[in-house]
Design a protein around this motif. Structure first.
Motif, PDB file in Angstrom:
ATOM      1  N   LEU A   1       2.497  19.892  -7.734  1.00 24.58           N
ATOM      2  CA  LEU A   1       1.955  18.993  -7.007  1.00 24.58           C
ATOM      3  C   LEU A   1       2.494  18.724  -5.427  1.00 24.58           C
ATOM      4  CD1 LEU A   1       2.729  15.944  -9.598  1.00 24.58           C
ATOM      5  CD2 LEU A   1       0.793  17.454  -9.432  1.00 24.58           C
ATOM      6  N   GLY A   2       3.602  19.443  -5.215  1.00 23.33           N
ATOM      7  CA  GLY A   2       3.914  19.658  -3.843  1.00 23.33           C
ATOM      8  C   GLY A   2       4.383  18.482  -3.023  1.00 23.33           C
ATOM      9  N   MET A   3       5.085  17.346  -4.067  1.00 18.92           N
ATOM     10  CA  MET A   3       5.462  16.200  -3.113  1.00 18.92           C
ATOM     11  C   MET A   3       6.716  16.617  -2.605  1.00 18.92           C
ATOM     12  SD  MET A   3       5.960  14.621  -6.882  1.00 18.92           S
ATOM     13  CE  MET A   3       7.187  15.357  -7.896  1.00 18.92           C
TER      14      MET A   3
ATOM     15  N   MET B   1      -1.023   2.264 -17.534  1.00 20.09           N
ATOM     16  CA  MET B   1      -2.399   1.736 -17.173  1.00 20.09           C
ATOM     17  C   MET B   1      -2.139   0.635 -16.059  1.00 20.09           C
ATOM     18  SD  MET B   1      -4.250   2.094 -20.742  1.00 20.09           S
ATOM     19  CE  MET B   1      -5.513   0.664 -20.288  1.00 20.09           C
ATOM     20  N   GLU B   2      -1.454  -0.115 -16.127  1.00 19.92           N
ATOM     21  CA  GLU B   2      -1.044  -1.264 -15.096  1.00 19.92           C
ATOM     22  C   GLU B   2      -0.708  -0.680 -13.861  1.00 19.92           C
ATOM     23  OE1 GLU B   2       2.350  -3.720 -15.723  1.00 19.92           O
ATOM     24  OE2 GLU B   2       1.681  -5.042 -14.391  1.00 19.92           O
ATOM     25  N   ALA B   3      -0.141   0.252 -13.611  1.00 15.00           N
ATOM     26  CA  ALA B   3       0.619   0.744 -12.533  1.00 15.00           C
ATOM     27  C   ALA B   3      -0.686   1.598 -11.645  1.00 15.00           C
ATOM     28  CB  ALA B   3       1.720   1.829 -12.653  1.00 15.00           C
ATOM     29  N   ILE B   4      -1.592   2.320 -12.835  1.00 15.81           N
ATOM     30  CA  ILE B   4      -2.696   3.234 -12.010  1.00 15.81           C
ATOM     31  C   ILE B   4      -3.833   2.199 -11.615  1.00 15.81           C
ATOM     32  CG2 ILE B   4      -4.443   4.897 -13.041  1.00 15.81           C
ATOM     33  CD1 ILE B   4      -2.348   5.745 -14.943  1.00 15.81           C
TER      34      ILE B   4
ATOM     35  N   ALA C   1       6.272   9.694 -15.432  1.00 17.46           N
ATOM     36  CA  ALA C   1       4.854   9.974 -15.485  1.00 17.46           C
ATOM     37  C   ALA C   1       4.173   8.792 -14.653  1.00 17.46           C
ATOM     38  CB  ALA C   1       4.434   9.876 -16.770  1.00 17.46           C
ATOM     39  N   MET C   2       4.877   7.560 -14.621  1.00 13.50           N
ATOM     40  CA  MET C   2       4.211   6.491 -14.186  1.00 13.50           C
ATOM     41  C   MET C   2       4.725   6.464 -12.397  1.00 13.50           C
ATOM     42  SD  MET C   2       5.808   2.520 -14.873  1.00 13.50           S
ATOM     43  CE  MET C   2       5.477   2.593 -16.372  1.00 13.50           C
ATOM     44  N   ALA C   3       5.601   7.099 -12.043  1.00 11.30           N
ATOM     45  CA  ALA C   3       5.985   7.473 -10.596  1.00 11.30           C
ATOM     46  C   ALA C   3       5.015   8.212 -10.046  1.00 11.30           C
ATOM     47  CB  ALA C   3       7.180   7.887 -10.428  1.00 11.30           C
ATOM     48  N   LEU C   4       4.508   9.289 -10.794  1.00 12.49           N
ATOM     49  CA  LEU C   4       3.602  10.191 -10.299  1.00 12.49           C
ATOM     50  C   LEU C   4       2.090  10.085 -10.398  1.00 12.49           C
ATOM     51  CD1 LEU C   4       5.533  13.584 -11.203  1.00 12.49           C
ATOM     52  CD2 LEU C   4       5.449  12.374  -9.355  1.00 12.49           C
ATOM     53  N   ALA C   5       1.746   9.072 -11.359  1.00 10.39           N
ATOM     54  CA  ALA C   5       0.415   8.590 -11.545  1.00 10.39           C
ATOM     55  C   ALA C   5      -0.578   8.738 -10.441  1.00 10.39           C
ATOM     56  CB  ALA C   5       0.227   7.487 -12.319  1.00 10.39           C
ATOM     57  N   CYS C   6       0.049   8.065  -9.342  1.00  5.50           N
ATOM     58  CA  CYS C   6      -1.004   8.069  -8.227  1.00  5.50           C
ATOM     59  C   CYS C   6      -0.524   9.133  -7.061  1.00  5.50           C
ATOM     60  CB  CYS C   6      -0.803   6.474  -7.493  1.00  5.50           C
ATOM     61  SG  CYS C   6      -0.952   5.208  -8.501  1.00  5.50           S
ATOM     62  N   GLU C   7      -0.095  10.220  -7.495  1.00  4.10           N
ATOM     63  CA  GLU C   7       0.032  11.105  -6.513  1.00  4.10           C
ATOM     64  C   GLU C   7       0.677  10.845  -5.347  1.00  4.10           C
ATOM     65  OE1 GLU C   7      -3.584  13.287  -6.412  1.00  4.10           O
ATOM     66  OE2 GLU C   7      -3.593  13.710  -8.670  1.00  4.10           O
ATOM     67  N   PRO C   8       2.102  10.352  -5.472  1.00  2.00           N
ATOM     68  CA  PRO C   8       2.723   9.970  -4.092  1.00  2.00           C
ATOM     69  C   PRO C   8       2.979  11.270  -3.248  1.00  2.00           C
ATOM     70  CG  PRO C   8       4.161   9.899  -5.925  1.00  2.00           C
ATOM     71  CD  PRO C   8       2.861  10.181  -6.598  1.00  2.00           C
TER      72      PRO C   8
ATOM     73  N   THR D   1       0.859  -1.188  -0.010  1.00  2.00           N
ATOM     74  CA  THR D   1      -0.170  -0.086  -0.007  1.00  2.00           C
ATOM     75  C   THR D   1       0.825   1.292   0.119  1.00  2.00           C
ATOM     76  OG1 THR D   1      -0.047   0.036   2.400  1.00  2.00           O
ATOM     77  CG2 THR D   1      -1.868  -1.049   1.261  1.00  2.00           C
ATOM     78  N   VAL D   2       2.038   0.945   0.279  1.00  2.00           N
ATOM     79  CA  VAL D   2       2.945   2.202   0.433  1.00  2.00           C
ATOM     80  C   VAL D   2       3.825   2.660  -0.950  1.00  2.00           C
ATOM     81  CG1 VAL D   2       5.299   2.842   1.418  1.00  2.00           C
ATOM     82  CG2 VAL D   2       3.566   1.915   3.122  1.00  2.00           C
ATOM     83  N   ARG D   3       4.245   1.352  -1.381  1.00  2.00           N
ATOM     84  CA  ARG D   3       4.906   1.590  -2.845  1.00  2.00           C
ATOM     85  C   ARG D   3       4.033   2.009  -3.824  1.00  2.00           C
ATOM     86  NH1 ARG D   3       6.584  -4.045  -2.344  1.00  2.00           N
ATOM     87  NH2 ARG D   3       8.193  -4.054  -0.722  1.00  2.00           N
ATOM     88  N   GLY D   4       4.472   2.912  -4.623  1.00  2.00           N
ATOM     89  CA  GLY D   4       3.555   3.534  -5.751  1.00  2.00           C
ATOM     90  C   GLY D   4       2.457   4.552  -5.163  1.00  2.00           C
ATOM     91  N   ASN D   5       1.783   4.205  -4.048  1.00  2.00           N
ATOM     92  CA  ASN D   5       0.597   5.169  -3.576  1.00  2.00           C
ATOM     93  C   ASN D   5       1.356   6.390  -2.767  1.00  2.00           C
ATOM     94  OD1 ASN D   5      -1.346   4.011  -4.602  1.00  2.00           O
ATOM     95  ND2 ASN D   5      -1.582   2.403  -2.635  1.00  2.00           N
ATOM     96  N   LYS D   6       2.375   5.768  -1.724  1.00  2.00           N
ATOM     97  CA  LYS D   6       2.805   7.031  -1.040  1.00  2.00           C
ATOM     98  C   LYS D   6       4.237   7.521  -1.569  1.00  2.00           C
ATOM     99  CE  LYS D   6      -0.303   6.107   2.687  1.00  2.00           C
ATOM    100  NZ  LYS D   6      -0.601   5.150   3.934  1.00  2.00           N
ATOM    101  N   ILE D   7       5.147   6.377  -1.571  1.00  2.00           N
ATOM    102  CA  ILE D   7       6.437   6.458  -2.117  1.00  2.00           C
ATOM    103  C   ILE D   7       6.490   5.867  -3.368  1.00  2.00           C
ATOM    104  CG2 ILE D   7       8.868   6.689  -1.628  1.00  2.00           C
ATOM    105  CD1 ILE D   7       7.982   5.668   1.224  1.00  2.00           C
ATOM    106  N   SER D   8       7.016   6.780  -4.408  1.00  2.00           N
ATOM    107  CA  SER D   8       7.485   6.055  -5.867  1.00  2.00           C
ATOM    108  C   SER D   8       8.896   6.353  -5.965  1.00  2.00           C
ATOM    109  CB  SER D   8       6.582   6.939  -6.644  1.00  2.00           C
ATOM    110  OG  SER D   8       5.214   6.529  -7.052  1.00  2.00           O
ATOM    111  N   ILE D   9       9.375   5.538  -6.918  1.00  2.00           N
ATOM    112  CA  ILE D   9      10.788   5.811  -7.245  1.00  2.00           C
ATOM    113  C   ILE D   9      11.004   5.673  -8.824  1.00  2.00           C
ATOM    114  CG2 ILE D   9      11.300   3.069  -7.142  1.00  2.00           C
ATOM    115  CD1 ILE D   9      13.803   3.584  -5.791  1.00  2.00           C
ATOM    116  N   ILE D  10      12.084   6.603  -9.271  1.00  2.00           N
ATOM    117  CA  ILE D  10      12.429   6.295 -10.510  1.00  2.00           C
ATOM    118  C   ILE D  10      13.960   5.967 -10.472  1.00  2.00           C
ATOM    119  CG2 ILE D  10      10.716   7.592 -11.961  1.00  2.00           C
ATOM    120  CD1 ILE D  10      12.169  10.067 -11.432  1.00  2.00           C
TER     121      ILE D  10
END
Lengths: 329, 331
Positions: free
Chosen positions: B203-205, B113-116, B165-172, B85-94
């Motif tokens: 986005l203020g991340m 789309m898979e990530a989203i 784009a993929m890392a930010l798609a879920c607004e981490p 629930t943390v990976r991708g949603n709250k913290i993303s990595i490139i």
């Protein structure tokens, strides 16, 4: 700094290197990796060659040493054209190369002393075993390697030390001219400085002339007397290192220099970067006329029609742009 | 409460040759909307720190101590279910290499789309719209056409945009960027850094920027951590680190990079080579390469000392300054 008016050590005239790429079963199309590049290097000088990946800077270095056979153009070394096989053999005892990747450019099955002595063996420069051994140890001391390293293999060394081995090998034949192809870009910052200083010291000690190819502009600025900028196989600007940094004339050089991240927060925050739109076009489908026109904010109709001439606009400052005078007012 | 609090993190790799302490007691905190830079050479533990936060270490690697708190929630030992629930949603990595971090056998659109869809309850149509919107946000032209293309049809800069784009798609809340521009050319690097800067404002991340390039740090970061051999040697605001470095390693690093004015002068490199993590000395890990090393540096490791409110360093040279900072008297 070398004298301006003396005959150049290296004189490259209209060098071209096209690679034939298969585009269909029986069709090939030329990829113009280097397209009509001319420059000279004086004895004792360091010419920096910069540009982004795919601009042909490595190909220039390799074609000068004829690791690739030039498609057209002349390579004149010390007043003598390098044409026949015999010319080439003598040329290669005068001109050598340091490669980018210290991991793949050393044979893992050879000891350090055999790697360094290979050019000596190839050119038959050492008559006796003792002579060969003494020469190897001398070369190792030039680059700061210990004599006990001689019987080890390349994998036992770190990246910086491997690059020293590569440099010792390039010095083996007592060259006058070395093509350094991104020699420090695979190294860590603290090691990079050691190797850059070593290039400086060797130049002073042995009177070497360098063609220093790199993409790190701060490194090139540090080491070079003059800098040439390439874009898509063409040379777009050539000038004194200081001059090109302070007064770049070509729009590509301008944006390249403004894009360098400066390690100083106040300058970095105040720095206005000239952002380029889009990516470098594929050299297979290079734009007509000036290769930079598709990303250039000053492009006009003339730019699409023909390639601008590479001409001297002030003493020692060459640029290839139709609109040099207008955009630099 | 800080957004992310890392306390005395220790990560080791258990290899045939023995335990490699890749991260050895790293502590820092990250506030909302800040950019933190982690600088160091290869093997300094900067990437392993990031992978430990995400818990995406290789099989041989393990977090052996310390705590990582995200919004007050402990992540060390929290288990895979929580981490998902943390990976991708709250913290993303490139990652560093945009050439290898995308799957070559699926289209860009499929992967986005898979990530989203994995992280949100959007259906396929909504995920498609979101993916196009994200591509547009990272300045990809003709996003609809790009969605149908495969990674090999994109340049390095374009692929790195897709990764962003993929890392930010879920607004981490936090974006970890592990050497995001190292594999790119200077002008493309400038584009990507500019993009990250503007997205961060929009986005203020918070961003954790891992790099070896001090130029990138100077341009982007509010705060900086300098790492050497698995531990933090210096930590502070960017201005403090660049204009008032207090650890000999940081000073050496600053002296060894060529600058615009350094032509014609000698660089002052750090002597020696980076330390072997399998044979760590008892004292300061930098002491064998340090010109200013004293007896105590070889005997005993220096703990982190606060020099002023914006600056801390782990170097015995700062004892006097640290004492003054703590007591307010002159030593």
């Amino acid at each position: 700094m070398a004298e301006k008016n003396a005959a150049p050590l290296v004189d490259i005239r209209h060098l071209k290197k096209y690679f034939n790429i298969n585009v269909g079963a029986f069709q090939t199309k030329p990829l113009k990796a280097v397209d009509d590049v001319s420059f000279t290097i004086q004895k004792g000088e360091t010419l920096g060659l910069v540009g982004e990946s795919g601009c042909g800077k490595t190909t220039v270095g390799r074609t000068i040493l004829q690791l690739y056979k030039p498609t057209a153009g002349e390579i004149i070394y010390n007043g003598q054209p390098v044409k026949t096989k015999r010319d080439l053999k003598t040329f290669r005892t005068k001109a050598t190369m340091v490669f980018q990747d210290p991991y793949s450019s050393l044979n893992p099955r050879m000891t350090v002393s055999d790697i360094i002595a290979e050019p000596l063996d190839v050119h038959g420069l050492c008559k006796t075993k003792e002579e060969r051994r003494a020469r190897v140890l001398e070369l190792m001391s030039y680059v700061g390697l210990n004599s006990e390293h001689a019987s080890r293999y390349a994998h036992e060394f770190s990246g910086g030390q491997r690059q020293r081995i590569g440099i010792a090998r390039s010095l083996a034949v007592n060259p006058e001219f070395i093509v350094c192809d991104e020699p420090v870009s695979a190294l860590d910052v603290s090691i990079q400085a050691q190797v850059i200083n070593m290039f400086d010291e060797l130049q002073d000690k042995l009177g070497l002339t360098y063609l220093f190819i790199a993409h790190d502009l701060l490194v090139v600025r540090h080491i070079s007397d003059r800098i040439a900028v390439m874009y898509l196989g063409k040379m777009v600007e050539l000038a004194d290192a200081k001059e090109i940094y302070e007064h770049p004339l070509h729009p590509y050089s301008k944006s390249l220099i403004s894009a360098v991240p400066v390690p100083d927060p106040k300058i970095a925050r105040a720095n206005v970067r000239i952002a380029l739109k889009g990516d470098i076009p594929s050299p297979m489908n290079a734009p007509s006329g000036c290769p930079f026109r598709t990303r250039c904010q000053y492009a006009c109709d003339k730019c699409a029609e023909r390639m601008p001439e590479f001409k001297e606009v002030s003493a020692g400052h060459f640029v290839a742009c139709h609109r040099t005078a207008e955009i630099n007012d | 409460m800080s957004l992310l609090e890392v306390n005395n993190l220790q990560t080791s790799f258990f290899t045939d040759a023995g335990e490699v302490r890749a991260v050895n007691g790293v502590s820092f905190s990250l506030e909302h909307g800040k950019v933190l830079g982690i600088v160091g050479e290869s093997g300094s533990g900067k990437s392993v720190t990031a992978y430990s936060i995400m818990q995406i270490l290789a099989d041989t690697g393990k977090i052996v101590g310390g705590s990582i708190k995200l919004d007050g929630q402990e992540l060390v030992g929290a288990g895979e279910k929580v981490m998902r629930t943390v990976r991708g949603n709250k913290i993303s990595i490139i990652f560093q290499d945009p050439m290898t971090s995308l799957n070559p056998t699926y289209t860009i659109g499929h992967q986005l789309m898979e990530a989203i869809m994995l992280h949100t309850d959007r259906n396929k149509q909504q995920a498609y719209e979101r993916a196009v919107e994200m591509l547009r946000l990272v300045n990809v032209n003709e996003p609809e056409r790009r969605m149908k293309q495969y990674p090999h049809e994109h340049s390095g800069g374009m692929r790195q945009r897709v990764m962003i784009a993929m890392a930010l798609a879920c607004e981490p809340d936090i974006l970890i960027a592990d050497e995001p521009t190292t594999a790119l050319d200077v002008t493309i690097q400038a584009q990507i850094l500019e993009l990250m800067q503007s997205l961060q404002k929009e986005l203020g991340m918070a961003i954790i920027m891992i790099t070896h390039d001090l130029g990138v740090v100077a341009q982007l970061c509010d705060e900086v951590i300098v790492m050497y051999a698995g531990s933090i040697c210096e930590q502070g605001t960017a201005d403090e680190i660049f204009y008032n470095p207090r650890h000999e390693y940081t000073k050496g690093l600053m002296r060894s990079i060529p600058s615009v004015d350094s032509a014609g002068t000698k660089l002052q490199p750090i002597t020696g080579t980076p330390i072997d993590l399998l044979n760590m000395p008892k004292g300061c890990p930098f002491a064998p390469r340090c010109d200013a090393a004293m007896k105590i540096c070889i005997r005993e490791r220096c703990e982190r000392m606060q020099i002023n409110e914006n600056h801390a360093a782990a170097c015995w040279m700062n004892v006097k300054a640290a004492f003054e900072a703590q007591t307010g008297e002159e030593a």
